[in-house]
Write a protein that holds these residues in place. Structure first.
Motif, mmCIF file in Angstrom:
data_model
loop_
_atom_site.group_PDB
_atom_site.id
_atom_site.type_symbol
_atom_site.label_atom_id
_atom_site.label_comp_id
_atom_site.label_asym_id
_atom_site.label_seq_id
_atom_site.Cartn_x
_atom_site.Cartn_y
_atom_site.Cartn_z
ATOM 1 N N LEU A 80 0.838 -1.206 0.000
ATOM 2 C CA LEU A 80 0.000 0.000 0.000
ATOM 3 C C LEU A 80 0.868 1.250 0.000
ATOM 4 O O LEU A 80 0.394 2.341 -0.337
ATOM 5 N N PHE A 81 2.148 1.096 0.348
ATOM 6 C CA PHE A 81 3.070 2.231 0.262
ATOM 7 C C PHE A 81 3.103 2.807 -1.145
ATOM 8 O O PHE A 81 3.286 4.013 -1.325
ATOM 9 N N TYR A 82 2.937 1.950 -2.142
ATOM 10 C CA TYR A 82 3.077 2.384 -3.534
ATOM 11 C C TYR A 82 1.773 2.903 -4.133
ATOM 12 O O TYR A 82 1.790 3.479 -5.215
ATOM 13 N N THR A 83 0.640 2.619 -3.466
ATOM 14 C CA THR A 83 -0.632 2.913 -4.126
ATOM 15 C C THR A 83 -1.583 3.788 -3.319
ATOM 16 O O THR A 83 -2.431 4.441 -3.901
ATOM 17 N N PRO A 111 13.258 -1.329 -3.149
ATOM 18 C CA PRO A 111 11.795 -1.457 -3.138
ATOM 19 C C PRO A 111 11.347 -2.795 -3.732
ATOM 20 O O PRO A 111 11.874 -3.247 -4.730
ATOM 21 N N ARG A 112 10.409 -3.400 -3.064
ATOM 22 C CA ARG A 112 9.770 -4.642 -3.536
ATOM 23 C C ARG A 112 8.308 -4.610 -3.150
ATOM 24 O O ARG A 112 7.920 -3.898 -2.233
ATOM 25 N N CYS A 113 7.517 -5.432 -3.831
ATOM 26 C CA CYS A 113 6.102 -5.538 -3.456
ATOM 27 C C CYS A 113 5.937 -6.001 -2.018
ATOM 28 O O CYS A 113 5.094 -5.500 -1.285
ATOM 29 N N ALA A 114 6.722 -7.016 -1.644
ATOM 30 C CA ALA A 114 6.569 -7.589 -0.312
ATOM 31 C C ALA A 114 7.612 -7.006 0.632
ATOM 32 O O ALA A 114 8.774 -6.913 0.271
ATOM 33 N N GLY A 115 7.196 -6.632 1.798
ATOM 34 C CA GLY A 115 8.118 -6.067 2.776
ATOM 35 C C GLY A 115 8.577 -7.087 3.781
ATOM 36 O O GLY A 115 8.399 -8.293 3.591
ATOM 37 N N SER A 116 9.147 -6.601 4.859
ATOM 38 C CA SER A 116 9.685 -7.499 5.877
ATOM 39 C C SER A 116 8.605 -8.422 6.444
ATOM 40 O O SER A 116 8.880 -9.546 6.827
ATOM 41 N N THR A 117 7.373 -7.942 6.492
ATOM 42 C CA THR A 117 6.297 -8.773 7.018
ATOM 43 C C THR A 117 5.869 -9.822 6.008
ATOM 44 O O THR A 117 5.207 -10.792 6.369
ATOM 45 N N GLY A 118 6.220 -9.605 4.733
ATOM 46 C CA GLY A 118 5.792 -10.536 3.689
ATOM 47 C C GLY A 118 4.318 -10.416 3.343
ATOM 48 O O GLY A 118 3.797 -11.168 2.534
ATOM 49 N N TYR A 171 10.275 -12.902 -13.408
ATOM 50 C CA TYR A 171 9.211 -12.035 -12.943
ATOM 51 C C TYR A 171 8.424 -12.826 -11.901
ATOM 52 O O TYR A 171 7.712 -13.757 -12.233
ATOM 53 N N VAL A 172 8.605 -12.474 -10.648
ATOM 54 C CA VAL A 172 7.912 -13.200 -9.588
ATOM 55 C C VAL A 172 6.731 -12.348 -9.143
ATOM 56 O O VAL A 172 6.875 -11.418 -8.375
ATOM 57 N N GLU A 173 5.586 -12.674 -9.690
ATOM 58 C CA GLU A 173 4.378 -11.868 -9.490
ATOM 59 C C GLU A 173 4.118 -11.619 -8.002
ATOM 60 O O GLU A 173 4.048 -12.542 -7.209
ATOM 61 N N GLY A 174 4.006 -10.347 -7.657
ATOM 62 C CA GLY A 174 3.526 -10.012 -6.326
ATOM 63 C C GLY A 174 4.568 -9.996 -5.219
ATOM 64 O O GLY A 174 4.263 -9.587 -4.119
ATOM 65 N N THR A 175 5.794 -10.453 -5.499
ATOM 66 C CA THR A 175 6.783 -10.408 -4.422
ATOM 67 C C THR A 175 7.916 -9.438 -4.737
ATOM 68 O O THR A 175 8.167 -8.512 -3.993
ATOM 69 N N ASN A 207 -2.256 -7.362 -4.853
ATOM 70 C CA ASN A 207 -2.514 -6.527 -6.029
ATOM 71 C C ASN A 207 -1.251 -5.893 -6.602
ATOM 72 O O ASN A 207 -1.341 -5.103 -7.526
ATOM 73 N N CYS A 208 -0.095 -6.207 -6.045
ATOM 74 C CA CYS A 208 1.140 -5.546 -6.489
ATOM 75 C C CYS A 208 1.777 -6.340 -7.627
ATOM 76 O O CYS A 208 2.110 -7.513 -7.463
ATOM 77 N N THR A 209 1.933 -5.702 -8.767
ATOM 78 C CA THR A 209 2.586 -6.338 -9.910
ATOM 79 C C THR A 209 3.742 -5.441 -10.354
ATOM 80 O O THR A 209 3.933 -4.358 -9.802
#
Ligand SMILES: *[C@@H]1O[C@H](CO)[C@@H](O)[C@H](O)[C@H]1NC(C)=O
Ligand SMILES: *[C@@H]1O[C@H](CO)[C@@H](O)[C@H](O)[C@H]1NC(C)=O
Ligand SMILES: CC(=O)N[C@H]1CO[C@H](CO)[C@@H](O)[C@@H]1O
Length: 455
Positions: free
Chosen positions: A227-230, A264-271, A322-326, A276-278
């Protein structure tokens, strides 16, 4: 799906639904179905197959010539100098880019150096900051990469002698005090006195020192890292921080460049993500935030700070997939963004499980070669701004990788990480620190000389 929801959010934020697409808004892309007419004074510019953006007709990414820019510093506390003996000339003039090269006052500027994330995070006195910078200068470095953030909350504020933003009840407040931006003023002023330039990262994907997850938790009470990105409120809060930090140094040539985020990555430390992040999610965020930085600071270069993951589905090597969502990073697409001046990538073959040959040397050589080729295609400089191994022989491995940097024409590199013996003890060592009395230090020196000679 995401782009539709983002557009909805933009409309909800008060723009009439029938209006032309506003500056920096999306105006095209493969699955895009929204408005394609840009607001007056802006033009729809193709970024990649997923994303076109309304850009100012006179793009703010066009840097003014360095000779026309003032070289004075932003604040009087930055100007305050200078007790130390620095052998190098002070940093004057803004670094720009031309094709795949960095330029300074009409000549090529070699980007070579080290990471020192710690230099603005602890309350080192001036003498220790000078000692650390002198060790970095003696290694042949021209650039230091460091952190331009540390977000604290009431729960952890006591742990940090220095912080740049404190959060409470969902609101971030920039710390302008001696243990806040005035401390960073000193980090900048001492770098300037040593003739070094700073590559400054403005937030963190990782939860170290605050970063993205603090924004999302504080503002939305959510653990969805992406949600940081959107989220419009989160984006507004990050822009507010950028404005407060970046504006202070607009006229300071010691800043080589701003970077949007560390890794920056879709998934953070919490995973935890929304699902919805692509790849286009982060590409779109990079386009928006980099354009925002250019709008308040036309003097400085802007880069991403990412690991350089490649969008090549089916490639057997994980960092290329391309690892969707991570991961969510498409290096080539991001390099096409007009307000991104140069490409960045990192290289940790061990942590990425790329150790098919015992030292991970071969995989690393290929990773460097592939990013150099993508820089050539895009016509932009690319730097390997973090790299390291721990279990392999560092000196041998780095010597090989450095040779590959030289031979592939990669613009530059910064090793992870600098180390110094300071009055209160050694700077942090995560297994990668290179102190002046270590066996890697001379390899760094030889490489810096070779890269400057190569041009
Ligand atoms: C945050 O909210 C709490 C509870 O309403 C209040 O006691 C506290 O003063 C607030 N803190 C700030 C910094 O506004
Ligand atoms: C993901 O996107 C869909 C479609 O916009 C939305 O309905 C859903 O709430 C999103 N998921 C989360 C967890 O935000
Ligand atoms: C960035 C961050 O918070 N660190 C995370 C970065 O993203 C990877 C992928 O999820 C995580 O493993 C890291 O913890």
């Amino acid at each position: 799906m995401l782009r539709a929801s983002l557009l909805a959010a933009i409309c909800a934020a008060g723009l009439p639904a029938w209006a032309a697409v506003p500056m920096w808004g999306q105006c095209g892309g493969m699955t895009y179905t929204g408005d394609t007419v840009c607001a007056t004074g802006t033009t729809c510019v193709y970024l990649n197959e997923w994303f076109s953006q309304c850009i100012l007709d006179a793009p703010t990414s066009t840097l003014p010539s360095t000779s026309s820019r003032p070289t004075s510093v932003a604040s009087s506390s930055v100007a305050a100098s200078s007790t130390a003996s620095a052998s190098s000339p002070s940093s004057t003039g803004f670094v720009t880019v031309s094709g795949q090269k960095f330029m300074l006052d009409g000549e090529e500027f070699t980007v070579v150096g080290e990471n020192a994330y710690w230099i603005g995070l602890f309350d080192y006195g001036v003498a220790d900051v000078d000692k650390a910078y002198q060790d970095i200068v003696n290694a042949g470095s021209t650039v230091v990469r460091t952190l331009g953030f540390n977000d604290v909350t009431p729960a952890d504020i006591a742990e940090y002698p220095v912080y740049y933003q404190s959060w409470s009840n969902g609101t971030g407040t920039i710390n302008l005090g001696p243990n806040g931006l005035q401390n960073f003023d000193q980090v900048v002023a001492r770098a300037k006195a040593h003739g070094l330039r700073l590559l400054v990262t403005l937030t963190n994907n990782w939860s170290d020192y605050g970063g993205m997850d603090v924004y999302v938790q504080q503002i939305l009470g959510s653990t969805y890292h992406d949600l940081f990105y959107t989220d419009p409120q989160v984006i507004a809060a990050f822009k507010k921080y950028i404005n407060g930090f970046v504006s202070r140094y607009v006229d300071e040539p010691t800043i080589l460049a701003w970077e949007l985020a560390n890794e920056p990555r879709c998934a953070g430390s919490t995973g935890v993500t929304t699902g919805n992040c692509t790849n286009p999610t982060i590409t779109q965020w990079i386009a928006e935030i980099s354009a925002y930085i250019k709008s308040i600071d036309p003097n400085h270069l802007v880069g991403v700070g990412d690991e350089g993951f490649i969008n090549d589905p089916g490639n057997p090597s994980y960092p290329y997939q391309y690892v969707e969502g991570t991961l969510g990073i498409d290096f080539e697409a991001n390099l096409q963004i007009p307000t991104i001046d140069f490409g960045t990538f990192h290289m940790y073959p061990e942590s990425w499980g790329q150790t098919n040959d015992p030292s991970a040397v071969g995989w690393g050589n290929q990773w460097i070669t592939d990013h150099a080729a993508m820089g050539r295609s895009a016509g932009k400089p690319v730097i390997m701004e973090e790299f390291g191994v721990t279990i392999a022989d560092q000196a041998l491995t780095y010597a090989e990788w450095y040779d590959t940097v030289i031979s592939t024409g990669l613009a530059g590199d910064l090793i992870w990480q600098a180390g110094s013996h300071l009055s209160g003890g050694d700077t942090p060592n995560d297994g990668y620190a290179e102190y002046p009395d270590g066996d890697v230090y001379p390899i760094i020196q030889q490489h810096a000389a070779a890269l400057k000679a190569r041009g």
